[in-house]
Scaffold this motif. Structure first.
Motif, mmCIF file in Angstrom:
data_model
loop_
_atom_site.group_PDB
_atom_site.id
_atom_site.type_symbol
_atom_site.label_atom_id
_atom_site.label_comp_id
_atom_site.label_asym_id
_atom_site.label_seq_id
_atom_site.Cartn_x
_atom_site.Cartn_y
_atom_site.Cartn_z
ATOM 1 N N ALA A 148 -17.593 7.870 13.905
ATOM 2 C CA ALA A 148 -17.499 6.436 13.619
ATOM 3 C C ALA A 148 -17.819 6.144 12.157
ATOM 4 N N ILE A 149 -18.879 6.764 11.648
ATOM 5 C CA ILE A 149 -19.271 6.547 10.249
ATOM 6 C C ILE A 149 -18.192 7.072 9.307
ATOM 7 N N ALA A 150 -17.636 8.244 9.620
ATOM 8 C CA ALA A 150 -16.597 8.815 8.759
ATOM 9 C C ALA A 150 -15.348 7.937 8.723
ATOM 10 N N LEU A 151 -14.928 7.440 9.891
ATOM 11 C CA LEU A 151 -13.730 6.593 9.954
ATOM 12 C C LEU A 151 -13.948 5.274 9.219
ATOM 13 N N LEU A 152 -15.073 4.620 9.493
ATOM 14 C CA LEU A 152 -15.339 3.340 8.840
ATOM 15 C C LEU A 152 -15.574 3.526 7.344
ATOM 16 N N GLY A 153 -16.216 4.628 6.970
ATOM 17 C CA GLY A 153 -16.406 4.910 5.549
ATOM 18 C C GLY A 153 -15.086 5.122 4.838
ATOM 19 N N GLY A 154 -14.181 5.849 5.494
ATOM 20 C CA GLY A 154 -12.855 6.043 4.908
ATOM 21 C C GLY A 154 -12.084 4.751 4.780
ATOM 22 N N VAL A 155 -12.151 3.932 5.829
ATOM 23 C CA VAL A 155 -11.440 2.643 5.803
ATOM 24 C C VAL A 155 -11.987 1.755 4.695
ATOM 25 N N GLU A 156 -13.322 1.680 4.577
ATOM 26 C CA GLU A 156 -13.921 0.820 3.553
ATOM 27 C C GLU A 156 -13.573 1.319 2.150
ATOM 28 N N SER A 157 -13.554 2.634 1.960
ATOM 29 C CA SER A 157 -13.218 3.183 0.645
ATOM 30 C C SER A 157 -11.775 2.883 0.267
ATOM 31 N N LEU A 158 -10.852 3.055 1.224
ATOM 32 C CA LEU A 158 -9.451 2.766 0.943
ATOM 33 C C LEU A 158 -9.234 1.267 0.736
ATOM 34 N N LEU A 159 -9.978 0.448 1.488
ATOM 35 C CA LEU A 159 -9.903 -0.997 1.287
ATOM 36 C C LEU A 159 -10.405 -1.359 -0.108
ATOM 37 N N SER A 160 -11.499 -0.725 -0.520
ATOM 38 C CA SER A 160 -12.041 -0.950 -1.859
ATOM 39 C C SER A 160 -11.029 -0.541 -2.930
ATOM 40 N N ALA A 161 -10.373 0.600 -2.710
ATOM 41 C CA ALA A 161 -9.371 1.064 -3.671
ATOM 42 C C ALA A 161 -8.177 0.115 -3.738
ATOM 43 N N THR A 162 -7.780 -0.426 -2.597
ATOM 44 C CA THR A 162 -6.668 -1.382 -2.560
ATOM 45 C C THR A 162 -7.013 -2.666 -3.305
ATOM 46 N N VAL A 163 -8.239 -3.159 -3.076
ATOM 47 C CA VAL A 163 -8.694 -4.350 -3.805
ATOM 48 C C VAL A 163 -8.700 -4.077 -5.305
ATOM 49 N N ALA A 164 -9.181 -2.886 -5.686
ATOM 50 C CA ALA A 164 -9.206 -2.526 -7.108
ATOM 51 C C ALA A 164 -7.798 -2.468 -7.684
ATOM 52 N N ASP A 165 -6.856 -1.924 -6.910
ATOM 53 C CA ASP A 165 -5.458 -1.873 -7.371
ATOM 54 C C ASP A 165 -4.914 -3.270 -7.634
ATOM 55 N N ASN A 166 -5.207 -4.197 -6.718
ATOM 56 C CA ASN A 166 -4.715 -5.564 -6.879
ATOM 57 C C ASN A 166 -5.324 -6.255 -8.090
ATOM 58 N N MET A 167 -6.595 -5.951 -8.354
ATOM 59 C CA MET A 167 -7.281 -6.601 -9.470
ATOM 60 C C MET A 167 -6.921 -5.978 -10.812
ATOM 61 N N ALA A 168 -6.806 -4.646 -10.838
ATOM 62 C CA ALA A 168 -6.592 -3.942 -12.107
ATOM 63 C C ALA A 168 -5.143 -3.527 -12.335
ATOM 64 N N LYS A 169 -4.249 -3.828 -11.355
ATOM 65 C CA LYS A 169 -2.838 -3.450 -11.461
ATOM 66 C C LYS A 169 -2.672 -1.943 -11.620
ATOM 67 N N THR A 170 -3.394 -1.194 -10.785
ATOM 68 C CA THR A 170 -3.334 0.263 -10.819
ATOM 69 C C THR A 170 -2.842 0.792 -9.475
ATOM 70 N N LYS A 171 -2.809 2.130 -9.332
ATOM 71 C CA LYS A 171 -2.387 2.772 -8.093
ATOM 72 C C LYS A 171 -3.331 3.919 -7.793
ATOM 73 N N HIS A 172 -4.043 3.844 -6.666
ATOM 74 C CA HIS A 172 -5.003 4.886 -6.342
ATOM 75 C C HIS A 172 -4.334 6.013 -5.553
ATOM 76 N N HIS A 173 -5.052 7.152 -5.449
ATOM 77 C CA HIS A 173 -4.582 8.310 -4.677
ATOM 78 C C HIS A 173 -5.486 8.441 -3.443
ATOM 79 N N SER A 174 -4.948 8.058 -2.285
ATOM 80 C CA SER A 174 -5.762 7.992 -1.068
ATOM 81 C C SER A 174 -6.373 9.341 -0.709
ATOM 82 N N ASN A 175 -5.577 10.400 -0.739
ATOM 83 C CA ASN A 175 -6.093 11.720 -0.362
ATOM 84 C C ASN A 175 -7.223 12.159 -1.278
ATOM 85 N N ARG A 176 -7.035 11.926 -2.573
ATOM 86 C CA ARG A 176 -8.063 12.316 -3.537
ATOM 87 C C ARG A 176 -9.360 11.538 -3.287
#
Length: 356
Positions: free
Chosen positions: A76-104
């Motif tokens: 549960a912690i691993a799944l939610l941690g992954g989801v929150e990290s990818l959500l954080s990366a998506t928010v960062a992409d929208n704010m900074a106009k960048t593209k993150h690498h999910s696997n990395r």
């Protein structure tokens, strides 16, 4: 809190290159120490003093009982941690106009979270608030994360007693301003106005996050999104004649499928199988050219139909099987059961075989 909020809002106008959050934190801490000593909750009073030395390596005792006991929580912690990290990366992409690498992102987080418990730490994720704060202060590159780590290390080693005196009220305005800036208010209002399933999921997730916590909100939101996704996918299986397109030519019947064949649409597929077995046309063509995905429940239904036609000694052909469905049917042996001569790629060839 008022001093911190005022500093956060005014610093960018007076000193644009100075982080307002840092100024607010320092000024409000000084005010608290000078005028409200011992009267406000601080990091030290609530969580204990911050240690001023590095933690020691401690190897855990690994037993089968502990693994069984901890595994559900760990997943549960691993799944939610992954989801929150990818959500954080998506928010960062929208704010900074960048593209993150999910696997990395996930591999790096996984390695860190394997190592950190050995030093008495807890699992870490990409934090939306911290990431958004960095971007708001023009820290766009991955170097900002490295600088953050170095800064925390310096505070740990040199300024731990002073950091323990930071009031929790000083940090509240920082989180509030960050949340306001990253809330995408116009987008949220637009989604709610649409009055779709997405609107319902957004409202439920938001309400549970506020009333319970982030883990409950995200977990329930993901579950609702999964249910809605299955429901939507189950309604796009066929395209004509009440989702089923039937053609009859010289005693040949063809079922034409379009869309995914999976457990969400198995009831429709079962109806097709039962109807075909009742009517028993002499020759049957299953057109799978526009089937992009198939799971084992759909394969089982098709297997039932193939077995019936084999027992009745009648013709059954697969038309246009490709991609993932082809690989699945190869693994299960269903293509071999149908036979290579009855697995064709063109409609004309299928009809010719059935009418010859």
């Amino acid at each position: 809190a008022a001093v911190s909020l005022a500093a956060i809002l005014l610093t960018p106008k007076i000193l644009p290159k100075v982080p307002g959050a840092l100024v607010g934190l320092i000024l409000s801490t000084i005010v608290a120490v000078l005028f409200f000593q011992g009267q406000v909750a601080t990091i030290g009073s609530v969580y204990g003093d911050i240690p001023s030395k590095l933690p020691q390596l401690q190897l855990p005792e690994v037993t089968l009982d502990k693994i069984i006991y901890l595994l559900p929580s760990a997943i549960a912690i691993a799944l939610l941690g992954g989801v929150e990290s990818l959500l954080s990366a998506t928010v960062a992409d929208n704010m900074a106009k960048t593209k993150h690498h999910s696997n990395r992102e996930l591999v790096g987080q996984g390695i860190a979270n394997i190592a950190v418990p050995l030093f008495g730490g807890i699992p870490a994720t990409g934090a939306i608030a911290r990431t958004a704060t960095n971007i708001r202060n023009n820290a766009y590159s991955p170097v900002s994360g490295v600088v953050h780590c170095i800064f925390v290390l310096v505070i740990l080693l040199l300024f731990a007693p002073y950091a323990s005196a930071i009031p929790l009220a000083s940090m509240a305005p920082i989180l509030m301003v960050v949340a306001w800036n990253m809330s995408e208010r116009k987008e949220v209002a637009h989604i709610i106005r649409m009055r779709t399933f997405d609107s319902f999921i957004l409202i439920v997730t938001f309400a549970l996050t506020v009333l319970a916590d982030l883990t409950v909100g995200v977990g329930c939101g993901l579950l609702l999104a999964f249910v809605v996704f299955v429901k939507r996918m189950s309604t796009v299986l066929f395209v004509k004649d009440e989702q089923i397109h039937v053609q009859e030519t010289d005693g040949v019947r063809m079922w034409k499928f379009e869309g995914p064949l999976f457990f969400g649409s198995t009831d429709i597929l079962e109806e097709v199988v039962e109807k075909t077995m009742e009517e028993e046309p002499d020759s049957l063509i299953l057109d799978l050219q526009k089937v992009s995905y198939m799971d084992t429940s759909a394969e089982a239904a098709l297997h039932k139909l193939v077995d019936h036609y084999e027992t009745a000694d009648k013709q059954l052909l697969f038309l246009g099987v490709h991609g993932q469905p082809e690989r699945l049917l190869h693994k299960t042996g269903l293509l071999a059961k149908v036979g290579e001569e009855y697995t064709v790629s063109k409609r004309e060839e299928a009809v010719r075989i059935c009418t010859s």
